[in-house]
Structure formats: C-alpha cells, structure tokens
Design a protein around this motif. Structure first.
Motif, mmCIF file in Angstrom:
data_model
loop_
_atom_site.group_PDB
_atom_site.id
_atom_site.type_symbol
_atom_site.label_atom_id
_atom_site.label_comp_id
_atom_site.label_asym_id
_atom_site.label_seq_id
_atom_site.Cartn_x
_atom_site.Cartn_y
_atom_site.Cartn_z
ATOM 1 N N GLU A 24 0.813 -1.217 0.000
ATOM 2 C CA GLU A 24 0.000 0.000 0.000
ATOM 3 C C GLU A 24 0.851 1.274 0.000
ATOM 4 O O GLU A 24 0.486 2.257 -0.617
ATOM 5 N N ASP A 25 1.965 1.253 0.727
ATOM 6 C CA ASP A 25 2.768 2.462 0.900
ATOM 7 C C ASP A 25 3.887 2.598 -0.129
ATOM 8 O O ASP A 25 4.840 3.339 0.066
ATOM 9 N N SER A 26 3.761 1.900 -1.257
ATOM 10 C CA SER A 26 4.783 1.973 -2.307
ATOM 11 C C SER A 26 4.270 2.793 -3.491
ATOM 12 O O SER A 26 3.081 3.110 -3.572
ATOM 13 N N GLU A 27 5.176 3.115 -4.401
ATOM 14 C CA GLU A 27 4.773 3.812 -5.629
ATOM 15 C C GLU A 27 3.789 2.967 -6.427
ATOM 16 O O GLU A 27 2.840 3.487 -7.007
ATOM 17 N N GLN A 28 4.013 1.647 -6.436
ATOM 18 C CA GLN A 28 3.109 0.754 -7.157
ATOM 19 C C GLN A 28 1.729 0.728 -6.494
ATOM 20 O O GLN A 28 0.716 0.656 -7.186
ATOM 21 N N GLY A 29 1.697 0.795 -5.170
ATOM 22 C CA GLY A 29 0.420 0.850 -4.458
ATOM 23 C C GLY A 29 -0.337 2.128 -4.793
ATOM 24 O O GLY A 29 -1.560 2.112 -4.965
ATOM 25 N N GLU A 30 0.392 3.228 -4.886
ATOM 26 C CA GLU A 30 -0.238 4.501 -5.275
ATOM 27 C C GLU A 30 -0.754 4.419 -6.701
ATOM 28 O O GLU A 30 -1.856 4.875 -7.002
ATOM 29 N N ARG A 31 0.023 3.829 -7.588
ATOM 30 C CA ARG A 31 -0.403 3.673 -8.982
ATOM 31 C C ARG A 31 -1.680 2.827 -9.060
ATOM 32 O O ARG A 31 -2.594 3.137 -9.818
ATOM 33 N N ARG A 32 -1.738 1.777 -8.250
ATOM 34 C CA ARG A 32 -2.932 0.929 -8.216
ATOM 35 C C ARG A 32 -4.158 1.741 -7.760
ATOM 36 O O ARG A 32 -5.234 1.614 -8.333
ATOM 37 N N ARG A 33 -3.993 2.588 -6.766
ATOM 38 C CA ARG A 33 -5.109 3.431 -6.291
ATOM 39 C C ARG A 33 -5.575 4.398 -7.376
ATOM 40 O O ARG A 33 -6.775 4.604 -7.565
ATOM 41 N N VAL A 34 -4.628 4.973 -8.103
ATOM 42 C CA VAL A 34 -4.979 5.894 -9.195
ATOM 43 C C VAL A 34 -5.720 5.145 -10.295
ATOM 44 O O VAL A 34 -6.755 5.602 -10.791
ATOM 45 N N LEU A 35 -5.212 3.979 -10.668
ATOM 46 C CA LEU A 35 -5.878 3.177 -11.694
ATOM 47 C C LEU A 35 -7.280 2.789 -11.251
ATOM 48 O O LEU A 35 -8.224 2.845 -12.040
ATOM 49 N N ASP A 36 -7.425 2.396 -9.991
ATOM 50 C CA ASP A 36 -8.730 2.013 -9.466
ATOM 51 C C ASP A 36 -9.723 3.174 -9.619
ATOM 52 O O ASP A 36 -10.847 2.980 -10.089
ATOM 53 N N ALA A 37 -9.304 4.368 -9.254
ATOM 54 C CA ALA A 37 -10.182 5.536 -9.372
ATOM 55 C C ALA A 37 -10.508 5.824 -10.836
ATOM 56 O O ALA A 37 -11.666 6.116 -11.176
ATOM 57 N N ASP A 38 -9.513 5.734 -11.713
ATOM 58 C CA ASP A 38 -9.746 5.996 -13.138
ATOM 59 C C ASP A 38 -10.686 4.961 -13.751
ATOM 60 O O ASP A 38 -11.571 5.299 -14.541
ATOM 61 N N ALA A 41 -14.218 5.611 -12.513
ATOM 62 C CA ALA A 41 -14.773 6.800 -13.168
ATOM 63 C C ALA A 41 -15.214 6.476 -14.592
ATOM 64 O O ALA A 41 -16.275 6.928 -15.040
ATOM 65 N N TYR A 42 -14.419 5.692 -15.299
ATOM 66 C CA TYR A 42 -14.781 5.316 -16.664
ATOM 67 C C TYR A 42 -16.075 4.517 -16.660
ATOM 68 O O TYR A 42 -16.969 4.765 -17.471
ATOM 69 N N TYR A 43 -16.200 3.561 -15.740
ATOM 70 C CA TYR A 43 -17.427 2.752 -15.663
ATOM 71 C C TYR A 43 -18.647 3.619 -15.361
ATOM 72 O O TYR A 43 -19.711 3.423 -15.942
ATOM 73 N N VAL A 44 -18.501 4.571 -14.476
ATOM 74 C CA VAL A 44 -19.627 5.457 -14.143
ATOM 75 C C VAL A 44 -20.042 6.268 -15.369
ATOM 76 O O VAL A 44 -21.226 6.393 -15.675
ATOM 77 N N GLN A 45 -19.080 6.793 -16.095
ATOM 78 C CA GLN A 45 -19.378 7.637 -17.249
ATOM 79 C C GLN A 45 -19.883 6.858 -18.453
ATOM 80 O O GLN A 45 -20.619 7.384 -19.277
#
Length: 58
Positions: A24-38, A41-45
C-alpha cells in the motif's frame, strides 16, 4: 492517465491486476489506487455503452 476508450480501459485493468500485490505504501500501491479511481470513473461515465465482459475460463 485518463481512460478515454475501451482499449485504455483494458490496459488499465491489466496494469491494475499486475499491481494487485503491491504494498500500500509503495509507488506501485499509489499507482494501483490511481488506476482504481480511473477505472471506476470510466465505468460510471460509460456504463450504458460498455460491451459485456469476456467470460473467464478457470
């Protein structure tokens, strides 16, 4: 990376899956969180425009 097409969505989902075990506290964990949000958002739109998912073979 904003997701603007189904191709972008597929790539984002593949990358998200590769990062599943990232700490969770790694750059890859942050990237995963960003991808999850993106991805969400795509599914909602675009939920009314998406083609059905491919069946999974297990």
């Amino acid at each position: 990376m904003p997701i603007t097409s189904e191709q972008d969505l597929e790539r984002a989902m593949e990358e998200f899956q590769r990062l599943t075990d990232a700490p969770e506290d790694s750059e890859q964990g942050e990237r995963r969180r960003v991808l999850d949000a993106d991805i969400k958002a795509y599914y909602v739109q675009h939920s009314d425009e998406l083609r059905p998912a491919k069946p999974r073979h297990e």
